[in-house]
Design an enzyme around this catalytic site. Sequence first.
Site, short mmCIF file in Angstrom:
data_model
loop_
_atom_site.label_atom_id
_atom_site.label_comp_id
_atom_site.label_asym_id
_atom_site.label_seq_id
_atom_site.Cartn_x
_atom_site.Cartn_y
_atom_site.Cartn_z
N ASP A 76 -2.58 11.23 -19.31
CA ASP A 76 -3.85 11.27 -18.59
C ASP A 76 -4.91 11.76 -19.58
O ASP A 76 -4.59 12.41 -20.57
CB ASP A 76 -3.76 12.21 -17.40
CG ASP A 76 -5.07 12.28 -16.63
OD1 ASP A 76 -5.60 11.21 -16.29
OD2 ASP A 76 -5.56 13.40 -16.39
N LYS A 77 -6.15 11.41 -19.31
CA LYS A 77 -7.21 11.82 -20.23
C LYS A 77 -7.72 13.22 -19.93
O LYS A 77 -7.60 14.12 -20.75
CB LYS A 77 -8.38 10.82 -20.18
CG LYS A 77 -9.54 11.20 -21.10
CD LYS A 77 -10.71 10.25 -20.94
CE LYS A 77 -11.42 10.46 -19.63
NZ LYS A 77 -12.12 11.79 -19.57
#
Length: 661
Positions: free
Chosen positions: A353-354
């Site tokens: 995930d960012k």
Amino acid sequence: MADDYNHTDGHNHAHGDAKLFGVPLELAFAILSGVTLVAGFAVEKLVPSASDWLPLAGYVAAYFFGGFFTLREAVQNALARQFKIDSLMLVAATGAAILGEFAEGALLLFLFSLGHALESYAMGRAKRAIDALAELAPDHATVLRDGTATEVPVEELVVGDVVLVRPNERLAADGFVIKGRSAIDQAPVTGESIPVDKAPVADRAAARAQPQDLKNEERVFAGTINGSGALEIEVTRIASESTLSKVAELVAAAETGRSPTQRMTDKFERIFVPAVLALAVLLLFAWVVVDEPFRDSFYRSMAVLVAASPCALAIATPSAVLSGIGRAARGGVLIKGGAALEDLGTLTAMAFDKTGTLTEGEPRITDVVAVDGVEEAELLQVAIAVEALSDHPLAQAVVRDGRARLGDAAIPAAGGLESLTGRGVRASLEGETVLIGKAEMFGADGIAPLNEQASALIERLRAEGRTTMVVRHGARDLGVIGMMDTPREGAREALAELRALGIERMVMISGDHTGVAQAIAREVGLDEARGDLMPQDKVDTIAALSEEGMVAMVGDGVNDAPAMASATVGIAMGAAGSDVALETADVALMADDLRHLPFAVGLSRKSRAIIRQNVYVSLGVVALLVPATIFGLGIGPAVIAHEGSTLLVVFNALRLLRYER
């Protein structure tokens, strides 16, 4: 093997919630078994003048505490017409007692019960994860009916209801905005790092008819957090069908799935345990065929049972798991059980995930670009003066980072702040109007359009994935400020180390805009990035990656929980991770440092290799001892061989405590 051992489907794990002096009851019993075993052994060896009953009492107590839950498990297996390692452990321990080898039997039960207790550690994760998800949505909502505001339980909301959402409240339902403007923190559901500006739909009837076609700035989700503006929301889904509810269902479905390793272990137990028991029973009647006393046949049968009992096998995995988990904890990594430790070593792909994982999770100024004839300092001074009056997250970031860039430079005083919700702000500075906001705010509602240079700067920064804001003082466009959720320190180095360890494919998956995701991916050294993903999209991405090999999901938000649960290994960033993500994840980076991830992967690969070595040694010893005892090897040499193999696998496992990156 205790670590690979799997409970039957009908097993009752209620004892996992019981406590003794604050310690889970099953683990407390295992510890007491070890304490009484050591006490009995110490009395027997160090106090020759002590009565015989003293060490025996210690061994009997060790039998009780070590065999309590194992016996209960074996009884339940027997009622289900299944015989597993629990049953064989008990028979072997009983045989050892009959032959006078109480210490051997007590040690066997202690080690097995300890591994069993550790395995039960994560059994309640699914329920806790779902409970944490449920807490995100409010219990009640304020509904506007017949012009009156009424508070009702969220379960009573129906499609078409109009819900009033006050500033800083959590939204109670999925729907679309029909009145008001605000910025909503959607991170709990979509993972977007920057609050999303919301505005009313232009055509309420069309939105009601086609809710799937709503624009992002019109659609809202249950469980998200409203900003400073009041909103009226028309409900499009009942509470049980909201996006948040679907996230909870995805977590539950993924958590209840059983791994191939568990199924393989079940098959092994169903064959191995009955075969050994049948062989022991058969040898009891050897006196019928061979001219020998029954006592000799009984002795041989018990010797074979001891030789075949998986003593070393039972601790081959738990000893390595304990050492590996202990070493990981010292390195700032929490690994929840042996399955996660082993699976982490099989990975060939990772999805990240960012927000909060590869990035800090806080917007920061990345670009301050002044137009020709304007100094950067002037641009920042004007922006800080105005944004200091606002509590918007982006405004706070401008003030924080802008002051850091300017140092001790004086900041003029602005006043008369007016929020143009969803677009920007207006204020007064030095007798002139200041406008700060999105490019779309300019050229509309009587506001003069941007000059060509400012427009070009906007396009360039947006192409690089920046969130942009234009600053205008009076009639002059001063320039553009670009913001982004900045990469974590050491992220690029961590990803490079993972490649060196054999992680062949690494993908960023994010709820943020694709352009932002791709920009961050370039900065941290990733070649593949996918944006605009909802929780189900992330699950689908993990499923696609899983078809190519073992995959881990590294995340920190609620929207990551289903993807983490469906991956081979779910990895959560510790302090920044949500409660749900931490409950669902198999591995947590406690120091919130992505650079600990290569350490965890390398340690798990080493652990997996040592586990294989231990299993091979354990099975090899059994394969040699069983025929040897059948053909006359006494129980003494068999016990010595078992003790030797036990010490060997334990010392081999302890090497993990010295593992270094």
